[in-house]
Design a protein around this motif. Structure first.
Motif, PDB file in Angstrom:
ATOM      1  N   GLY A 172       0.820  -1.210   0.000  1.00 40.05           N
ATOM      2  CA  GLY A 172       0.000   0.000   0.000  1.00 40.05           C
ATOM      3  C   GLY A 172       0.846   1.248   0.000  1.00 40.05           C
ATOM      4  O   GLY A 172       0.812   2.051   0.915  1.00 40.05           O
ATOM      5  N   ALA A 173       1.657   1.430  -1.032  1.00 44.55           N
ATOM      6  CA  ALA A 173       2.366   2.694  -1.162  1.00 44.55           C
ATOM      7  C   ALA A 173       1.413   3.698  -1.803  1.00 44.55           C
ATOM      8  O   ALA A 173       1.811   4.587  -2.512  1.00 44.55           O
ATOM      9  CB  ALA A 173       3.596   2.518  -2.027  1.00 44.55           C
ATOM     10  N   ASN A 174       0.117   3.508  -1.563  1.00 44.28           N
ATOM     11  CA  ASN A 174      -0.837   4.438  -2.151  1.00 44.28           C
ATOM     12  C   ASN A 174      -0.920   5.696  -1.302  1.00 44.28           C
ATOM     13  O   ASN A 174      -0.290   5.813  -0.272  1.00 44.28           O
ATOM     14  CB  ASN A 174      -2.208   3.782  -2.292  1.00 44.28           C
ATOM     15  N   GLU A 175      -1.725   6.627  -1.777  1.00 49.59           N
ATOM     16  CA  GLU A 175      -1.721   7.905  -1.091  1.00 49.59           C
ATOM     17  C   GLU A 175      -2.280   7.813   0.304  1.00 49.59           C
ATOM     18  O   GLU A 175      -1.837   8.501   1.201  1.00 49.59           O
ATOM     19  CB  GLU A 175      -2.539   8.906  -1.898  1.00 49.59           C
ATOM     20  N   GLU A 176      -3.259   6.919   0.459  1.00 51.79           N
ATOM     21  CA  GLU A 176      -3.874   6.822   1.772  1.00 51.79           C
ATOM     22  C   GLU A 176      -2.836   6.494   2.832  1.00 51.79           C
ATOM     23  O   GLU A 176      -2.825   7.062   3.909  1.00 51.79           O
ATOM     24  CB  GLU A 176      -4.944   5.737   1.764  1.00 51.79           C
ATOM     25  N   SER A 177      -1.923   5.565   2.471  1.00 48.61           N
ATOM     26  CA  SER A 177      -0.994   5.083   3.480  1.00 48.61           C
ATOM     27  C   SER A 177       0.045   6.136   3.851  1.00 48.61           C
ATOM     28  O   SER A 177       0.779   5.971   4.799  1.00 48.61           O
ATOM     29  CB  SER A 177      -0.319   3.808   3.009  1.00 48.61           C
ATOM     30  N   LEU A 178       0.102   7.227   3.099  1.00 49.16           N
ATOM     31  CA  LEU A 178       1.090   8.242   3.432  1.00 49.16           C
ATOM     32  C   LEU A 178       0.546   9.238   4.447  1.00 49.16           C
ATOM     33  O   LEU A 178       1.271  10.084   4.934  1.00 49.16           O
ATOM     34  CB  LEU A 178       1.533   8.967   2.155  1.00 49.16           C
ATOM     35  N   ARG A 179      -0.727   9.133   4.762  1.00 56.71           N
ATOM     36  CA  ARG A 179      -1.304  10.095   5.687  1.00 56.71           C
ATOM     37  C   ARG A 179      -1.147   9.641   7.117  1.00 56.71           C
ATOM     38  O   ARG A 179      -1.391   8.499   7.439  1.00 56.71           O
ATOM     39  CB  ARG A 179      -2.791  10.296   5.368  1.00 56.71           C
TER      40      ARG A 179
ATOM     41  N   ALA B 120      -8.714  20.621   3.454  1.00 54.23           N
ATOM     42  CA  ALA B 120      -8.769  21.107   2.074  1.00 54.23           C
ATOM     43  C   ALA B 120     -10.131  20.791   1.456  1.00 54.23           C
ATOM     44  O   ALA B 120     -10.713  21.610   0.741  1.00 54.23           O
ATOM     45  CB  ALA B 120      -7.647  20.478   1.252  1.00 54.23           C
ATOM     46  N   VAL B 121     -10.643  19.604   1.741  1.00 48.45           N
ATOM     47  CA  VAL B 121     -11.941  19.201   1.195  1.00 48.45           C
ATOM     48  C   VAL B 121     -13.045  20.116   1.726  1.00 48.45           C
ATOM     49  O   VAL B 121     -13.846  20.653   0.961  1.00 48.45           O
ATOM     50  CB  VAL B 121     -12.238  17.720   1.557  1.00 48.45           C
ATOM     51  N   LEU B 122     -13.059  20.319   3.039  1.00 47.90           N
ATOM     52  CA  LEU B 122     -14.104  21.172   3.622  1.00 47.90           C
ATOM     53  C   LEU B 122     -13.981  22.603   3.101  1.00 47.90           C
ATOM     54  O   LEU B 122     -14.978  23.235   2.743  1.00 47.90           O
ATOM     55  CB  LEU B 122     -14.009  21.158   5.153  1.00 47.90           C
ATOM     56  N   ASN B 123     -12.747  23.075   3.031  1.00 51.06           N
ATOM     57  CA  ASN B 123     -12.507  24.424   2.534  1.00 51.06           C
ATOM     58  C   ASN B 123     -13.002  24.608   1.107  1.00 51.06           C
ATOM     59  O   ASN B 123     -13.601  25.632   0.778  1.00 51.06           O
ATOM     60  CB  ASN B 123     -11.003  24.704   2.554  1.00 51.06           C
ATOM     61  N   ALA B 124     -12.757  23.596   0.283  1.00 53.10           N
ATOM     62  CA  ALA B 124     -13.165  23.682  -1.115  1.00 53.10           C
ATOM     63  C   ALA B 124     -14.683  23.796  -1.210  1.00 53.10           C
ATOM     64  O   ALA B 124     -15.210  24.617  -1.969  1.00 53.10           O
ATOM     65  CB  ALA B 124     -12.664  22.468  -1.884  1.00 53.10           C
ATOM     66  N   ILE B 125     -15.388  22.984  -0.426  1.00 44.46           N
ATOM     67  CA  ILE B 125     -16.855  23.015  -0.498  1.00 44.46           C
ATOM     68  C   ILE B 125     -17.375  24.379  -0.037  1.00 44.46           C
ATOM     69  O   ILE B 125     -18.261  24.964  -0.640  1.00 44.46           O
ATOM     70  CB  ILE B 125     -17.489  21.913   0.382  1.00 44.46           C
TER      71      ILE B 125
ATOM     72  N   GLY C 230      -6.960  18.422  -5.677  1.00 43.93           N
ATOM     73  CA  GLY C 230      -5.807  17.786  -6.319  1.00 43.93           C
ATOM     74  C   GLY C 230      -5.547  16.366  -5.855  1.00 43.93           C
ATOM     75  O   GLY C 230      -4.404  15.947  -5.696  1.00 43.93           O
ATOM     76  N   GLU C 231      -6.626  15.612  -5.583  1.00 39.43           N
ATOM     77  CA  GLU C 231      -6.476  14.207  -5.164  1.00 39.43           C
ATOM     78  C   GLU C 231      -7.321  13.327  -6.067  1.00 39.43           C
ATOM     79  O   GLU C 231      -8.271  13.790  -6.690  1.00 39.43           O
ATOM     80  CB  GLU C 231      -6.974  14.026  -3.726  1.00 39.43           C
ATOM     81  N   GLU C 232      -6.977  12.038  -6.076  1.00 39.48           N
ATOM     82  CA  GLU C 232      -7.832  11.065  -6.759  1.00 39.48           C
ATOM     83  C   GLU C 232      -9.193  11.076  -6.076  1.00 39.48           C
ATOM     84  O   GLU C 232      -9.272  11.190  -4.855  1.00 39.48           O
ATOM     85  CB  GLU C 232      -7.257   9.650  -6.598  1.00 39.48           C
ATOM     86  N   SER C 233     -10.257  10.913  -6.875  1.00 42.91           N
ATOM     87  CA  SER C 233     -11.570  10.926  -6.230  1.00 42.91           C
ATOM     88  C   SER C 233     -11.727   9.728  -5.285  1.00 42.91           C
ATOM     89  O   SER C 233     -12.412   9.806  -4.276  1.00 42.91           O
ATOM     90  CB  SER C 233     -12.698  10.955  -7.252  1.00 42.91           C
ATOM     91  N   GLU C 234     -11.024   8.632  -5.603  1.00 43.29           N
ATOM     92  CA  GLU C 234     -11.121   7.470  -4.711  1.00 43.29           C
ATOM     93  C   GLU C 234     -10.547   7.789  -3.329  1.00 43.29           C
ATOM     94  O   GLU C 234     -11.074   7.357  -2.305  1.00 43.29           O
ATOM     95  CB  GLU C 234     -10.403   6.267  -5.319  1.00 43.29           C
TER      96      GLU C 234
END
Ligand SMILES: Nc1ncnc2c1ncn2[C@@H]1O[C@H](COP(=O)(O)OP(=O)(O)OP(=O)(O)O)[C@@H](O)[C@H]1O
Ligand SMILES: [Mg+2]
Length: 351
Positions: free
Chosen positions: A10-17, A278-283, A302-306
């Motif tokens: 899981g070197a995906n983005e989720e795992s970097l948080r 960032a998500v809340l701010n954007a909305i 600037g993130e994947e929708s997934e």
């Protein structure tokens, strides 16, 4: 014990948080030092613990291996830990594998045929077993039998092999994806829930003892409220706080140290990180509170929708910062307040 690395890449983005519930980097290894080994040391989930205790006591009294156990719940809540505890409590070895690690039914057949009587077979991510392996498992779990194929092509024959009684412990983050015949073969299904703050506080205090970190006053509380109800996140925040204490030569850690350390990692008082904000701010700023579609929202941050859908949203929705409507995502009053803003007039009229 083998550890199946495939389940924890899981070197995906989720795992970097920092606040991801999935393991990061070498965490499966460091998770190990913080895992309780007996049911007593397992913090929280009182109902589940009582059920499991009864289940194990009965099996011990009857002197038979217990029925198969399914552990269901979101990542990082203690499924692997419970599986290890069950084997420990029963005093039997545990074999560890996972759905994605089993590519062919034959892989599973060879594991099954090498099990000793009473052994625990832990199948992580059991919802990802390939179909033929799943069907083989039905028979093995119910009749303690496996058909081993000998030879190839038209001359191949299958030889039934009787297995000793053993216990399967399956773990899944997606119970809904388990076919019902498989689900029906478990004698006990344990649902793990997110942990309340008080339980996470206890967990952090226990882990701090193990790591040799001295916590003062509300320090454990300050970490607990930022842990998203998830032990794995609580332990991770504690490790970063420990780093802070080491670098600043602190003998003990107070609530202000926790706040400073976690601010550095951009985790705020409610456990929201940079991406959540960032998500809340954007909305709020681009769409005046919403509704806004997932794809548009993801493009703005600037993130994947997934990533937005599976990583940010579940927590934001659960905590009441965001609601999903047929027209799109809407920021709640709580979100506006969290950003220090006043909601637009008509947002409440949407519901
Ligand atoms: N109830 C608990 N008491 C103490 N520690 C816990 C508890 N639950 C989880 N932990 C700790 O949290 C970490 C993550 O737990 P675990 O690996 O069991 O989660 P999991 O449910 O298997 O996650 P995944 O779905 O990602 O495999 C471990 O370090 C474990 O020691
Ligand atoms: Mg696990």
């Amino acid at each position: 014990m083998e550890y199946d690395a495939q389940t924890n890449t899981g070197a995906n983005e989720e795992s970097l948080r920092m606040v991801s519930a999935a393991p990061i980097g070498n965490e499966p290894v460091s998770d190990e030092e913080l895992r309780p080994h007996a049911l007593d040391g397992f913090i929280g989930q009182p109902l589940l613990k009582a059920q499991l205790q009864l289940f194990l006591d009965a099996a011990r009294k009857r002197e038979v291996p217990p029925d198969h156990i399914l552990l269901a719940g979101p990542p990082g809540l203690g499924k692997t830990t419970l599986a290890m505890i069950v084997a420990n409590e029963l005093g039997v070895p545990i074999r560890v594998t996972s759905g994605p690690a089993i590519q062919h039914a034959g892989d599973l057949a060879s594991i099954l045929s090498s099990l000793d009587a009473g052994e625990v077979l832990f199948i992580d991510e059991i919802h990802r077993l390939p179909r033929p392996a799943e069907e083989l498992l039905y028979i093995a779990m119910e009749d303690f039998r496996v058909d081993v194929m000998v030879g190839k092509g038209p001359g191949a024959t299958s030889i039934p092999l009787t297995l000793p009684r053993f216990t399967v412990i399956g773990a899944t983050t997606r119970e809904g994806m388990l076919p019902s015949p498989l689900r029906a073969r478990f004698g006990f299904t344990a649902h793990l829930d997110f942990y309340p703050h008080e339980e996470l506080e206890k967990l952090i205090e226990r882990s701090a003892d193990v790591l040799g970190v001295k916590l003062d006053g509300q320090a454990a509380h300050e970490m607990a409220v930022r842990s998203r109800g998830t032990p794995r996140i609580a332990n991770r925040l504690l490790r970063r706080v420990r780093d802070w204490a080491i670098v600043h030569d602190l003998d003990s850690v107070g609530p202000d140290d926790v706040k400073s350390a976690l601010e550095l990692y951009q985790i705020d008082a409610e456990g929201l990180d940079r991406l959540d904000i960032a998500v809340l701010n954007a909305i709020v700023t681009h769409f005046n509170g919403g509704p806004v579609g997932l794809n548009t929202l993801s493009a703005i941050v600037g993130e994947e929708s997934e990533t937005v859908e599976t990583v940010c949203e579940p927590y934001l929705v659960r905590e009441g910062f965001l609601v999903r409507t047929p027209k799109g995502r809407v920021a709640t009053d709580k979100a506006w307040a969290h950003l220090g803003l006043t909601p637009r007039e008509d947002v409440s009229k949407l519901f």
